[in-house]
Design a protein around this motif. Sequence first.
Motif, PDB file in Angstrom:
ATOM      1  N   GLN A 239      13.208 -17.568  35.685  1.00 52.03           N
ATOM      2  CA  GLN A 239      14.296 -16.934  34.953  1.00 52.03           C
ATOM      3  C   GLN A 239      13.850 -16.512  33.555  1.00 52.03           C
ATOM      4  O   GLN A 239      14.244 -15.450  33.059  1.00 52.03           O
TER       5      GLN A 239
ATOM      6  N   HIS B  53      12.463 -11.879  31.337  1.00 49.06           N
ATOM      7  CA  HIS B  53      12.530 -11.204  30.040  1.00 49.06           C
ATOM      8  C   HIS B  53      11.172 -10.655  29.600  1.00 49.06           C
ATOM      9  O   HIS B  53      11.096 -10.024  28.538  1.00 49.06           O
TER      10      HIS B  53
ATOM     11  N   ASP C  10      15.863  -8.005  25.854  1.00 45.93           N
ATOM     12  CA  ASP C  10      17.228  -8.371  26.251  1.00 45.93           C
ATOM     13  C   ASP C  10      17.466  -8.064  27.721  1.00 45.93           C
ATOM     14  O   ASP C  10      16.985  -7.059  28.251  1.00 45.93           O
TER      15      ASP C  10
ATOM     16  N   PRO D 216      21.040  -7.723  30.260  1.00 44.73           N
ATOM     17  CA  PRO D 216      22.484  -7.531  30.026  1.00 44.73           C
ATOM     18  C   PRO D 216      23.262  -8.833  29.919  1.00 44.73           C
ATOM     19  O   PRO D 216      24.172  -8.954  29.099  1.00 44.73           O
ATOM     20  N   GLU D 217      22.892  -9.822  30.748  1.00 42.77           N
ATOM     21  CA  GLU D 217      23.630 -11.079  30.740  1.00 42.77           C
ATOM     22  C   GLU D 217      22.973 -12.148  29.869  1.00 42.77           C
ATOM     23  O   GLU D 217      23.491 -13.254  29.745  1.00 42.77           O
ATOM     24  N   ALA D 218      21.821 -11.819  29.267  1.00 47.39           N
ATOM     25  CA  ALA D 218      21.096 -12.824  28.492  1.00 47.39           C
ATOM     26  C   ALA D 218      20.356 -12.171  27.322  1.00 47.39           C
ATOM     27  O   ALA D 218      19.158 -11.909  27.410  1.00 47.39           O
TER      28      ALA D 218
END
Length: 275
Positions: free
Chosen positions: A143, A147, A163, A165-167
């Motif tokens: 996870q 990034h 970035d 979108p959710e993190a």
Amino acid sequence: MAGPGNGAPVIIKRKKVVAGGGHHGGAWKVAYADFVTAMMAFFLLMWLLNATTEKQRKGISDYFNPTIPVNRISGGGDGAFGGDSVFAEETMAHTGTGAMDRETSTATDTGVSGRGAGGAEAELEDVEKALLARGGESNTMQQLLRHVVTRVTDEGLVIEIFDLPEAPLFEGESADPAPVTRSIAALLAEVLNLTTNEIAVSGHLRALPVTLIDNPVWDLSADRAQATRGLLETAGLDPARMQRVSGYADRKPAVTEPADPRNNRIEIILLRRDR
């Protein structure tokens, strides 16, 4: 003399004339099949561009690039041995491609070995592989590495964290690192400590609306780069290795759309020794 009723019958043949020369064969079917194939290839290309990462796209591009050399270390020639001869024991000892008495350095526990100035490219690639291999250790590491993209450039190994979108990497429009950024910095510090190369950190932002009276992109990009430097040093990176910290605002977008959140990123560069 025979009468009129005994004469031979008269047969009249009528031929049907078709104007235009008839049908034109199946050539149109071949052309239509070529068109459909081209459209399928086009949509497949569009899908690949959307479904792959920058790292994967670079790998696909390199696979179809016929100019990539066979050896990782080039001796300057165009033969199969990159300029080396199979009898050149002394030369091959320096390039690391063979020889009975070649010099080797003791490998570290992580598998990254020192190769001297001539092996700068291979050293960067080893660090890159060590970082990407962490994704197979656990779902948490996987996870975090969502990034991250990496690439080897003339300047060095560029490790880009961005970035999702959710993190996002930072809290709102600030320089306060999010928990995911702290975890990534700890991981990067561990991997970057496999070498002693100098390091540069740069901050980048997406474009904000031009109607803002006080546009913070310059200060914010620099502050985020400084915050990342602090996280790396706190995680164990030697501060003496830090060569520069820069903020580029929104001047170097990663994607063509300036306002895309993908442009919010930090680039950590493991600089080459041979520059």
